[in-house]
Scaffold this motif. Structure first.
Motif, PDB file in Angstrom:
ATOM      1  N   MET A   1      26.649  -9.270 -44.229  1.00  0.00           N
ATOM      2  CA  MET A   1      27.962  -8.937 -44.336  1.00  0.00           C
ATOM      3  C   MET A   1      28.079  -8.312 -43.047  1.00  0.00           C
ATOM      4  N   CYS A   2      28.416  -9.118 -42.101  1.00  0.00           N
ATOM      5  CA  CYS A   2      28.163  -8.579 -40.518  1.00  0.00           C
ATOM      6  C   CYS A   2      29.559  -9.060 -39.638  1.00  0.00           C
ATOM      7  N   ARG A   3      29.739  -8.500 -38.705  1.00  0.00           N
ATOM      8  CA  ARG A   3      30.581  -8.777 -37.490  1.00  0.00           C
ATOM      9  C   ARG A   3      29.861  -9.000 -36.440  1.00  0.00           C
ATOM     10  N   LEU A   4      30.577  -9.855 -35.361  1.00  0.00           N
ATOM     11  CA  LEU A   4      29.965  -9.957 -34.135  1.00  0.00           C
ATOM     12  C   LEU A   4      30.784  -9.028 -33.226  1.00  0.00           C
ATOM     13  N   CYS A   5      30.012  -8.474 -32.269  1.00  0.00           N
ATOM     14  CA  CYS A   5      30.544  -7.622 -31.111  1.00  0.00           C
ATOM     15  C   CYS A   5      30.661  -8.466 -29.857  1.00  0.00           C
ATOM     16  N   PRO A   6      31.915  -8.820 -29.709  1.00  0.00           N
ATOM     17  CA  PRO A   6      32.527  -9.619 -28.608  1.00  0.00           C
ATOM     18  C   PRO A   6      31.835  -9.074 -27.097  1.00  0.00           C
ATOM     19  N   TYR A   7      31.535  -7.796 -26.938  1.00  0.00           N
ATOM     20  CA  TYR A   7      31.039  -7.282 -25.913  1.00  0.00           C
ATOM     21  C   TYR A   7      29.369  -7.397 -25.623  1.00  0.00           C
ATOM     22  N   MET A   8      28.844  -7.415 -26.753  1.00  0.00           N
ATOM     23  CA  MET A   8      27.361  -7.648 -26.753  1.00  0.00           C
ATOM     24  C   MET A   8      27.066  -9.006 -26.457  1.00  0.00           C
ATOM     25  N   LYS A   9      27.821  -9.943 -27.248  1.00  0.00           N
ATOM     26  CA  LYS A   9      27.681 -11.293 -27.160  1.00  0.00           C
ATOM     27  C   LYS A   9      28.126 -11.828 -25.922  1.00  0.00           C
ATOM     28  N   SER A  10      28.502 -11.355 -25.119  1.00  0.00           N
ATOM     29  CA  SER A  10      29.251 -11.965 -23.765  1.00  0.00           C
ATOM     30  C   SER A  10      27.792 -12.198 -23.049  1.00  0.00           C
ATOM     31  N   ILE A  11      26.761 -11.539 -23.187  1.00  0.00           N
ATOM     32  CA  ILE A  11      25.336 -11.766 -22.652  1.00  0.00           C
ATOM     33  C   ILE A  11      24.848 -12.945 -23.147  1.00  0.00           C
ATOM     34  N   THR A  12      24.324 -13.901 -22.446  1.00  0.00           N
ATOM     35  CA  THR A  12      23.392 -14.884 -22.673  1.00  0.00           C
ATOM     36  C   THR A  12      22.260 -15.121 -21.942  1.00  0.00           C
ATOM     37  N   LEU A  13      21.357 -16.249 -22.574  1.00  0.00           N
ATOM     38  CA  LEU A  13      20.273 -16.270 -21.520  1.00  0.00           C
ATOM     39  C   LEU A  13      20.686 -17.011 -20.119  1.00  0.00           C
ATOM     40  N   ASP A  14      21.818 -17.685 -20.117  1.00  0.00           N
ATOM     41  CA  ASP A  14      22.230 -18.186 -19.152  1.00  0.00           C
ATOM     42  C   ASP A  14      23.055 -17.218 -17.802  1.00  0.00           C
ATOM     43  N   SER A  15      23.406 -15.974 -18.610  1.00  0.00           N
ATOM     44  CA  SER A  15      24.028 -15.022 -17.623  1.00  0.00           C
ATOM     45  C   SER A  15      22.781 -14.339 -17.265  1.00  0.00           C
ATOM     46  N   VAL A  16      21.917 -13.848 -17.808  1.00  0.00           N
ATOM     47  CA  VAL A  16      20.677 -13.408 -17.552  1.00  0.00           C
ATOM     48  C   VAL A  16      19.975 -14.060 -16.263  1.00  0.00           C
ATOM     49  N   LEU A  17      19.985 -15.411 -16.499  1.00  0.00           N
ATOM     50  CA  LEU A  17      19.365 -16.070 -15.481  1.00  0.00           C
ATOM     51  C   LEU A  17      20.001 -16.354 -14.229  1.00  0.00           C
ATOM     52  N   ALA A  18      21.422 -16.367 -14.334  1.00  0.00           N
ATOM     53  CA  ALA A  18      22.394 -16.219 -13.068  1.00  0.00           C
ATOM     54  C   ALA A  18      22.345 -14.902 -12.299  1.00  0.00           C
ATOM     55  N   LEU A  19      21.805 -13.711 -13.129  1.00  0.00           N
ATOM     56  CA  LEU A  19      21.903 -12.330 -12.567  1.00  0.00           C
ATOM     57  C   LEU A  19      20.734 -12.387 -11.725  1.00  0.00           C
ATOM     58  N   LEU A  20      19.648 -12.979 -12.507  1.00  0.00           N
ATOM     59  CA  LEU A  20      18.306 -12.919 -11.563  1.00  0.00           C
ATOM     60  C   LEU A  20      18.221 -13.846 -10.282  1.00  0.00           C
ATOM     61  N   ARG A  21      19.047 -14.702 -10.256  1.00  0.00           N
ATOM     62  CA  ARG A  21      19.077 -15.642  -9.296  1.00  0.00           C
ATOM     63  C   ARG A  21      19.957 -14.964  -8.044  1.00  0.00           C
ATOM     64  N   ASN A  22      21.036 -14.140  -8.434  1.00  0.00           N
ATOM     65  CA  ASN A  22      22.011 -13.597  -7.722  1.00  0.00           C
ATOM     66  C   ASN A  22      22.430 -12.076  -8.033  1.00  0.00           C
ATOM     67  N   PRO A  23      21.396 -11.117  -8.163  1.00  0.00           N
ATOM     68  CA  PRO A  23      21.791  -9.901  -8.712  1.00  0.00           C
ATOM     69  C   PRO A  23      22.883  -8.865  -8.305  1.00  0.00           C
ATOM     70  N   ALA A  24      23.030  -8.970  -6.928  1.00  0.00           N
ATOM     71  CA  ALA A  24      23.956  -8.066  -6.318  1.00  0.00           C
ATOM     72  C   ALA A  24      25.172  -7.735  -6.932  1.00  0.00           C
ATOM     73  N   PRO A  25      26.048  -8.825  -7.298  1.00  0.00           N
ATOM     74  CA  PRO A  25      27.492  -8.357  -7.929  1.00  0.00           C
ATOM     75  C   PRO A  25      27.412  -7.573  -9.323  1.00  0.00           C
ATOM     76  N   GLU A  26      26.230  -7.792  -9.851  1.00  0.00           N
ATOM     77  CA  GLU A  26      25.986  -6.773 -11.274  1.00  0.00           C
ATOM     78  C   GLU A  26      25.398  -5.637 -11.405  1.00  0.00           C
TER      79      GLU A  26
END
Ligand code: SF4
Length: 335
Positions: A286-311
């Motif tokens: 009996m749950c709902r998704l948090c759109p804020y939490m779920k905006s983070i993905t493995l792809d976005s973590v990978l992109a950050l590690l490759r180019n961290p400065a903007p985040e």
């Protein structure tokens, strides 16, 4: 297949992650977690993963895992040069305030929070002017500026304990920004909202919509069911369940009891994690998704590690210094 990828697939399988992938998809997940973990070592970075993240993040790349209290506490002890916060922005701000010499990043520009956005520092200043002399207790789901205007921070893990201590010294106080959590705490402490505790109007977009009538339906369908709900839910919902608390309390409750079924009324990521941690137990969704939490993905973590400065997350020094006082007060009173 590359040997290291084969090993990573084995590791993720041992954690149960294969059970949440369609056939063939685990290989793609493993390729990403392998690369993220390699980049983390190369850059001496640590990943903080909140329990509302997806299991591929929590189990695949998370170094520090927990609720907002545990993550704030744990990240004070890390030796890493940078902290990648797989959670929402206010959590990363808290990490930055507690670790000013470290770089802190959030791998999504959309990782806000409806509670944190419900109140500003100016709102708190006005509240203090309307209620002179009352201490301000702020839920951790607030901006650094709001924390800077407050006397003490609480999380769902320690709010009741800290408020109890505050009431030993003050007859009345201001609690921001979650009006449902404030009302639930008032009830637990025998206080009257509007009189003993001044509340703000913030709500969590995930927890405000659960329907208490559905709990009755589940109880009928699953005899012996135990219902647990997060303290951000409305009071009518809390009245219908067996246990109210933060996610850390809920996980410990599940671990230490043996019910025929558990109904977890909170964000869906928590239920997914509970199922993986306790595969022998029966969980009802009996749950709902948090759109804020779920905006983070493995792809976005990978992109950050490759180019961290903007985040990178920054907090002005004067605000950070005042916010740290109220966060330190929490650690002192929660001890
Ligand atoms: S679940 Fe609610 S309180 Fe938590 S981050 Fe999402 S909107 Fe904010």
């Amino acid at each position: 297949m590359d040997q290291s990828l084969t090993e990573e697939i084995k590791r993720l399988t041992s954690l149960g992650l294969h059970r949440r992938c369609v056939e063939g998809a685990l290989e793609g997940v493993a390729a990403k977690t392998l690369e993220i973990n390699r980049l983390k070592r190369e850059k001496n970075a640590v990943v903080c993963a909140h329990v509302y993240q997806t299991p591929d993040i929590i189990l695949g790349i998370g170094d520090l895992v927990g609720d907002s209290y545990k993550l704030a506490d744990d990240c004070r002890k890390t030796a890493a040069d940078s902290i990648i916060f797989c959670g929402v922005h206010f959590m990363a701000e808290t990490a930055k305030i507690l670790n000013p010499s470290k770089k802190v990043y959030v791998p999504s520009k959309n990782a806000g929070c409806s509670l944190a956005e419900a109140i500003t520092g100016e709102d708190v200043r006005k509240l203090k002017a309307e209620h002179p002399g009352l201490p301000v207790v702020a839920y951790i789901n607030t901006s650094a500026e709001v924390k800077a205007e407050s006397d003490c921070i609480v999380t769902s893990a320690n709010a009741e304990k800290i408020l109890r201590k505050m009431y030993e010294r003050h007859e009345r106080l201001i609690f921001v920004p979650d009006r449902f959590m404030g009302a639930n705490l008032a009830k637990a402490l025998g206080k009257t909202p509007g009189k003993d505790i001044i509340l703000w109007k913030g709500t969590c977009v995930v927890h405000e919509h659960f329907n208490p009538e559905l709990i009755k339906v589940y109880r009928k369908n699953y005899p012996g069911l135990v219902a647990l709900a997060h303290a951000e839910c409305p009071s009518e919902l809390i009245d219908a369940v067996d246990f109210m608390g933060g996610t850390g309390d809920m996980m410990r409750y599940v671990e230490s009891t043996d019910a025929s079924a558990y109904l977890l009324v909170t964000e869906c990521g928590f239920g997914e994690l509970a199922k993986l941690r306790f595969p022998q137990k029966n969980f009802i969704a009996m749950c709902r998704l948090c759109p804020y939490m779920k905006s983070i993905t493995l792809d976005s973590v990978l992109a950050l590690l490759r180019n961290p400065a903007p985040e990178e997350v920054t907090v002005p020094a004067d605000i950070a210094a005042r916010a740290k006082r109220s966060i330190d007060k929490m650690f002192e009173l929660a001890a």
